[in-house]
Design a protein around this motif. Structure first.
Motif, PDB file in Angstrom:
ATOM      1  N   HIS A  45      68.111  -8.575   2.337  1.00  0.00           N
ATOM      2  CA  HIS A  45      68.756  -9.645   1.572  1.00  0.00           C
ATOM      3  C   HIS A  45      69.017 -10.865   2.459  1.00  0.00           C
ATOM      4  O   HIS A  45      68.758 -12.009   2.055  1.00  0.00           O
ATOM      5  CB  HIS A  45      70.053  -9.125   0.951  1.00  0.00           C
ATOM      6  CG  HIS A  45      70.811 -10.147   0.188  1.00  0.00           C
ATOM      7  ND1 HIS A  45      70.403 -10.592  -1.058  1.00  0.00           N
ATOM      8  CD2 HIS A  45      71.934 -10.836   0.485  1.00  0.00           C
ATOM      9  CE1 HIS A  45      71.254 -11.518  -1.486  1.00  0.00           C
ATOM     10  NE2 HIS A  45      72.194 -11.680  -0.564  1.00  0.00           N
ATOM     11  N   GLU A  46      69.535 -10.636   3.653  1.00  0.00           N
ATOM     12  CA  GLU A  46      69.809 -11.736   4.584  1.00  0.00           C
ATOM     13  C   GLU A  46      68.518 -12.449   4.987  1.00  0.00           C
ATOM     14  O   GLU A  46      68.488 -13.685   5.062  1.00  0.00           O
ATOM     15  CB  GLU A  46      70.536 -11.217   5.826  1.00  0.00           C
ATOM     16  CG  GLU A  46      71.950 -10.770   5.565  1.00  0.00           C
ATOM     17  CD  GLU A  46      72.842 -11.902   5.086  1.00  0.00           C
ATOM     18  OE1 GLU A  46      72.774 -13.008   5.648  1.00  0.00           O
ATOM     19  OE2 GLU A  46      73.610 -11.680   4.138  1.00  0.00           O
ATOM     20  N   VAL A 100      67.265 -16.490   4.419  1.00  0.00           N
ATOM     21  CA  VAL A 100      66.726 -17.359   5.468  1.00  0.00           C
ATOM     22  C   VAL A 100      65.377 -17.921   5.046  1.00  0.00           C
ATOM     23  O   VAL A 100      65.126 -19.126   5.167  1.00  0.00           O
ATOM     24  CB  VAL A 100      66.600 -16.596   6.805  1.00  0.00           C
ATOM     25  CG1 VAL A 100      65.816 -17.401   7.828  1.00  0.00           C
ATOM     26  CG2 VAL A 100      67.974 -16.229   7.340  1.00  0.00           C
ATOM     27  N   ILE A 101      64.512 -17.068   4.523  1.00  0.00           N
ATOM     28  CA  ILE A 101      63.178 -17.505   4.088  1.00  0.00           C
ATOM     29  C   ILE A 101      63.290 -18.521   2.956  1.00  0.00           C
ATOM     30  O   ILE A 101      62.599 -19.545   2.958  1.00  0.00           O
ATOM     31  CB  ILE A 101      62.321 -16.294   3.671  1.00  0.00           C
ATOM     32  CG1 ILE A 101      61.991 -15.454   4.908  1.00  0.00           C
ATOM     33  CG2 ILE A 101      61.045 -16.734   2.946  1.00  0.00           C
ATOM     34  CD1 ILE A 101      61.397 -14.100   4.590  1.00  0.00           C
ATOM     35  N   ASP A 102      64.169 -18.265   2.003  1.00  0.00           N
ATOM     36  CA  ASP A 102      64.360 -19.195   0.881  1.00  0.00           C
ATOM     37  C   ASP A 102      64.873 -20.547   1.368  1.00  0.00           C
ATOM     38  O   ASP A 102      64.449 -21.596   0.881  1.00  0.00           O
ATOM     39  CB  ASP A 102      65.327 -18.613  -0.155  1.00  0.00           C
ATOM     40  CG  ASP A 102      64.730 -17.448  -0.927  1.00  0.00           C
ATOM     41  OD1 ASP A 102      63.500 -17.217  -0.841  1.00  0.00           O
ATOM     42  OD2 ASP A 102      65.510 -16.740  -1.602  1.00  0.00           O
ATOM     43  N   THR A 103      65.782 -20.543   2.335  1.00  0.00           N
ATOM     44  CA  THR A 103      66.310 -21.784   2.890  1.00  0.00           C
ATOM     45  C   THR A 103      65.211 -22.580   3.588  1.00  0.00           C
ATOM     46  O   THR A 103      65.103 -23.785   3.392  1.00  0.00           O
ATOM     47  CB  THR A 103      67.457 -21.495   3.882  1.00  0.00           C
ATOM     48  OG1 THR A 103      68.511 -20.838   3.175  1.00  0.00           O
ATOM     49  CG2 THR A 103      67.981 -22.772   4.514  1.00  0.00           C
ATOM     50  N   ILE A 104      64.393 -21.911   4.342  1.00  0.00           N
ATOM     51  CA  ILE A 104      63.278 -22.563   5.028  1.00  0.00           C
ATOM     52  C   ILE A 104      62.308 -23.155   4.006  1.00  0.00           C
ATOM     53  O   ILE A 104      61.847 -24.292   4.144  1.00  0.00           O
ATOM     54  CB  ILE A 104      62.561 -21.606   5.974  1.00  0.00           C
ATOM     55  CG1 ILE A 104      63.488 -21.252   7.149  1.00  0.00           C
ATOM     56  CG2 ILE A 104      61.245 -22.192   6.480  1.00  0.00           C
ATOM     57  CD1 ILE A 104      63.000 -20.102   8.008  1.00  0.00           C
ATOM     58  N   ASN A 152      71.849   1.120   3.095  1.00  0.00           N
ATOM     59  CA  ASN A 152      72.615  -0.123   3.022  1.00  0.00           C
ATOM     60  C   ASN A 152      72.211  -1.121   4.099  1.00  0.00           C
ATOM     61  O   ASN A 152      72.096  -2.308   3.823  1.00  0.00           O
ATOM     62  CB  ASN A 152      74.116   0.164   3.125  1.00  0.00           C
ATOM     63  CG  ASN A 152      74.664   0.816   1.882  1.00  0.00           C
ATOM     64  OD1 ASN A 152      74.134   0.640   0.795  1.00  0.00           O
ATOM     65  ND2 ASN A 152      75.722   1.582   2.042  1.00  0.00           N
ATOM     66  N   LEU A 153      72.005  -0.651   5.320  1.00  0.00           N
ATOM     67  CA  LEU A 153      71.630  -1.545   6.408  1.00  0.00           C
ATOM     68  C   LEU A 153      70.295  -2.221   6.092  1.00  0.00           C
ATOM     69  O   LEU A 153      70.176  -3.441   6.194  1.00  0.00           O
ATOM     70  CB  LEU A 153      71.524  -0.784   7.728  1.00  0.00           C
ATOM     71  CG  LEU A 153      71.042  -1.625   8.885  1.00  0.00           C
ATOM     72  CD1 LEU A 153      72.228  -2.153   9.672  1.00  0.00           C
ATOM     73  CD2 LEU A 153      70.138  -0.830   9.781  1.00  0.00           C
ATOM     74  N   THR A 154      69.324  -1.437   5.674  1.00  0.00           N
ATOM     75  CA  THR A 154      68.012  -1.982   5.327  1.00  0.00           C
ATOM     76  C   THR A 154      68.129  -2.983   4.190  1.00  0.00           C
ATOM     77  O   THR A 154      67.566  -4.081   4.252  1.00  0.00           O
ATOM     78  CB  THR A 154      67.040  -0.844   4.945  1.00  0.00           C
ATOM     79  OG1 THR A 154      66.948   0.071   6.049  1.00  0.00           O
ATOM     80  CG2 THR A 154      65.667  -1.377   4.608  1.00  0.00           C
ATOM     81  N   ASN A 155      68.849  -2.622   3.148  1.00  0.00           N
ATOM     82  CA  ASN A 155      69.013  -3.526   1.999  1.00  0.00           C
ATOM     83  C   ASN A 155      69.740  -4.810   2.399  1.00  0.00           C
ATOM     84  O   ASN A 155      69.344  -5.906   1.974  1.00  0.00           O
ATOM     85  CB  ASN A 155      69.762  -2.823   0.866  1.00  0.00           C
ATOM     86  CG  ASN A 155      68.919  -1.772   0.186  1.00  0.00           C
ATOM     87  OD1 ASN A 155      67.701  -1.866   0.144  1.00  0.00           O
ATOM     88  ND2 ASN A 155      69.566  -0.748  -0.339  1.00  0.00           N
ATOM     89  N   ASN A 156      70.790  -4.682   3.215  1.00  0.00           N
ATOM     90  CA  ASN A 156      71.543  -5.867   3.638  1.00  0.00           C
ATOM     91  C   ASN A 156      70.674  -6.797   4.478  1.00  0.00           C
ATOM     92  O   ASN A 156      70.686  -8.020   4.270  1.00  0.00           O
ATOM     93  CB  ASN A 156      72.790  -5.466   4.420  1.00  0.00           C
ATOM     94  CG  ASN A 156      73.844  -4.821   3.553  1.00  0.00           C
ATOM     95  OD1 ASN A 156      73.818  -4.942   2.329  1.00  0.00           O
ATOM     96  ND2 ASN A 156      74.768  -4.109   4.177  1.00  0.00           N
ATOM     97  N   ASN A 171      58.038  -8.778   5.638  1.00  0.00           N
ATOM     98  CA  ASN A 171      59.469  -9.021   5.828  1.00  0.00           C
ATOM     99  C   ASN A 171      60.144  -7.731   6.284  1.00  0.00           C
ATOM    100  O   ASN A 171      59.838  -7.240   7.344  1.00  0.00           O
ATOM    101  CB  ASN A 171      60.101  -9.624   4.591  1.00  0.00           C
ATOM    102  CG  ASN A 171      59.475 -10.962   4.232  1.00  0.00           C
ATOM    103  OD1 ASN A 171      59.010 -11.680   5.114  1.00  0.00           O
ATOM    104  ND2 ASN A 171      59.445 -11.297   2.965  1.00  0.00           N
ATOM    105  N   ILE A 172      61.038  -7.160   5.510  1.00  0.00           N
ATOM    106  CA  ILE A 172      61.670  -5.886   5.856  1.00  0.00           C
ATOM    107  C   ILE A 172      61.258  -4.873   4.795  1.00  0.00           C
ATOM    108  O   ILE A 172      61.542  -5.048   3.613  1.00  0.00           O
ATOM    109  CB  ILE A 172      63.195  -6.020   5.946  1.00  0.00           C
ATOM    110  CG1 ILE A 172      63.547  -6.923   7.136  1.00  0.00           C
ATOM    111  CG2 ILE A 172      63.858  -4.645   6.066  1.00  0.00           C
ATOM    112  CD1 ILE A 172      65.011  -7.220   7.302  1.00  0.00           C
ATOM    113  N   LEU A 173      60.567  -3.838   5.244  1.00  0.00           N
ATOM    114  CA  LEU A 173      60.019  -2.832   4.335  1.00  0.00           C
ATOM    115  C   LEU A 173      60.645  -1.473   4.662  1.00  0.00           C
ATOM    116  O   LEU A 173      60.473  -0.960   5.772  1.00  0.00           O
ATOM    117  CB  LEU A 173      58.501  -2.763   4.492  1.00  0.00           C
ATOM    118  CG  LEU A 173      57.752  -1.831   3.584  1.00  0.00           C
ATOM    119  CD1 LEU A 173      57.821  -2.310   2.133  1.00  0.00           C
ATOM    120  CD2 LEU A 173      56.302  -1.735   4.031  1.00  0.00           C
ATOM    121  N   PRO A 174      61.403  -0.892   3.720  1.00  0.00           N
ATOM    122  CA  PRO A 174      62.024   0.412   3.983  1.00  0.00           C
ATOM    123  C   PRO A 174      60.972   1.490   4.240  1.00  0.00           C
ATOM    124  O   PRO A 174      59.895   1.482   3.631  1.00  0.00           O
ATOM    125  CB  PRO A 174      62.780   0.721   2.688  1.00  0.00           C
ATOM    126  CG  PRO A 174      62.884  -0.577   1.961  1.00  0.00           C
ATOM    127  CD  PRO A 174      61.709  -1.398   2.388  1.00  0.00           C
TER     128      PRO A 174
END
Length: 73
Positions: free
Chosen positions: A60-61, A65-69, A53-57, A34-37
């Motif tokens: 989270h977003e 999306v993944i949870d909704t799918i 903050n950008l990475t964390n945001n 997914n997104i890995l800092p």
């Protein structure tokens, strides 16, 4: 890229290690991670050495999306 649409300036380009060393924050993304800092490269601290903050945001977003799918399956 779709998560950033209209919220952040995005460019696809080749980068150098110097670009990474000067970055305020960095992350990698893939289907498995997914997104890995990225907080350190070759012993050089990136930004503050913590996920920004950008990475964390974005992480989270993307999770939303993944949870909704996953719920739709």
């Amino acid at each position: 890229m779709q998560l950033t649409a209209g919220r952040y300036a995005v460019a696809e380009k080749d980068i150098t290690l110097e670009d990474i060393y000067r970055a305020k924050e960095a992350f990698i993304t893939s289907t498995t991670k997914n997104i890995l800092p990225v907080v350190k490269v070759d012993g050089q601290t990136i930004g503050t050495g913590l996920p920004g903050n950008l990475t964390n945001n974005l992480a989270h977003e993307l999770k939303k999306v993944i949870d909704t799918i996953a719920q739709d399956r």
